[in-house]
Design a protein around this motif. Structure first.
Motif: not given
Length: 353
Positions: A109-117, A140-142, A264-273
């Motif tokens: 997915r292109q954006f964080s929080n669009d899909l979780w597993q 998106c960010s793992r 990169r690490t997941p924290a560097e990519v993830h955008q919190r909602g």
């Protein structure tokens, strides 16, 4: 002399010049090594490469080690050089010929929080007892949003993990799981309480194709990394297991580079909602139980009481309300209108309520 001994005149004159200055000592063969080697990796950097490899019990290769050191501002050589250093120090085998793997069909997915597993995996304590972990991963960010420990894989544990994830990162648009009855009752033709809660929260619930775990490939791959961590930090108790998983989640999100994220690490990519607090689990059945059924609540270990006798169901039915219908020596167990199992109870008296 140059012709007789098969050397060039330039080489002959070099030897003569050395002899005039140093005598016979000047004719001793000299090292061809250059006076300086600017391309050689500093010893301190080599030692740090070796330390990182050993600290991870040999599980980190050249790509991850180089990414970590580069992130620390260290002037590190190319990935191939890091690999050569590990090989020269006797830590890994020589690089085999390049193998090109078929990556298959990939999606993200292109954006964080669009899909979780969401999925569960089993581990063991030092004494061999099994315990479960439910993970929630951002597609998106793992980013590993939650890793919650419990004695068995239940819908209540799954909901606890999802609540922990939304409390820190907000609501996802969609949630993806496999077809296990912990998360969905599709295979039984019913709706289990976990999926009812997901729908009530306004989250679109998706499921992978039966016998096709590749759909949940990201969280399945995360489980492999988690297995390695547990093997290196085997807990003694459930409480300790949760501390071990908390440390793992921090390391996975903030320290371990991810190849699919360009190291990169997941924290560097993830955008919190926006954080969202979901209500506690509602375990009321979705449909009516058979008329005359006696109700029992299955405990977290998968057992329930029947006329002072403890009967056991599969762990997946833990924390569920079930209805009991007696048929001579058989006891039929229902979840809603679905007969999930029939037990032989012999002459055990049937309680009135």
């Amino acid at each position: 002399a140059a012709v007789v001994f098969g050397v060039s005149r330039t080489q002959l004159h070099e030897w003569l010049a050395r002899y005039r200055v140093e005598g016979a000592a000047g004719l001793v063969p000299r090292s061809r090594r250059p006076l300086s080697s600017p391309a050689v990796t500093a010893a301190a950097v080599e030692d740090e490469i070796v330390r990182l490899h050993k600290d991870r019990n040999g599980r980190w290769g050249a790509k991850k080690i180089r990414a970590v050191l580069a992130g620390q501002g260290v002037a590190v050589p190319a990935v191939s050089t890091v690999h050569q250093i590990l090989h020269r120090r006797g830590l890994i085998a020589a690089r085999a010929g390049r193998q090109v793997r078929d990556p298959g069909r990939r999606f993200a997915r292109q954006f964080s929080n669009d899909l979780w597993q969401i999925d569960g995996t089993q581990h063991r304590l030092v004494n061999g007892s099994a315990f479960w972990v439910v993970d929630v991963l951002d597609d998106c960010s793992r980013f590993l949003l939650a890793a919650v420990v419990g004695p068995s894989l239940t819908g209540a544990l799954g909901w606890q993990a999802l609540r922990a994830a939304t409390a820190s990162s907000g609501l996802p648009r969609q949630l993806l799981s496999d077809n296990g009855v912990t998360f969905t009752g599709r295979s039984l033709g019913i709706e289990v309480f976990f999926e009812r809660q997901v729908h009530a929260a306004g989250i679109e619930f998706l499921h992978g194709r039966a016998r096709h775990p590749q759909t949940q490939g990201k969280i399945e791959r995360e489980h492999r990394t988690q297995n390695d961590w547990i093997a290196d930090h085997r807990p003694h108790s459930l409480a300790e297991a949760q501390h071990v998983l908390d440390a793992y989640r921090t390391d996975y999100n903030t320290t371990r580079p991810h190849e699919a994220l360009a190291q990169r690490t997941p924290a560097e990519v993830h955008q919190r909602g926006t954080p969202a607090i979901l209500p506690p689990m509602d375990v009321a059945p979705a449909d009516a139980y058979p008329a005359g059924a006696i109700m029992r609540q299955v405990s977290s270990d998968g057992t329930f009481r029947y006329h002072n006798v403890k009967l056991r169901l599969e762990p997946r039915w833990a924390d569920l309300p079930v209805g009991l219908i007696r048929d001579h020596a058989r006891l039929k167990i229902y979840y809603g209108h679905a007969n999930i199992v029939t037990l032989i109870v012999g002459d055990i008296p049937h309680p009135k309520r």
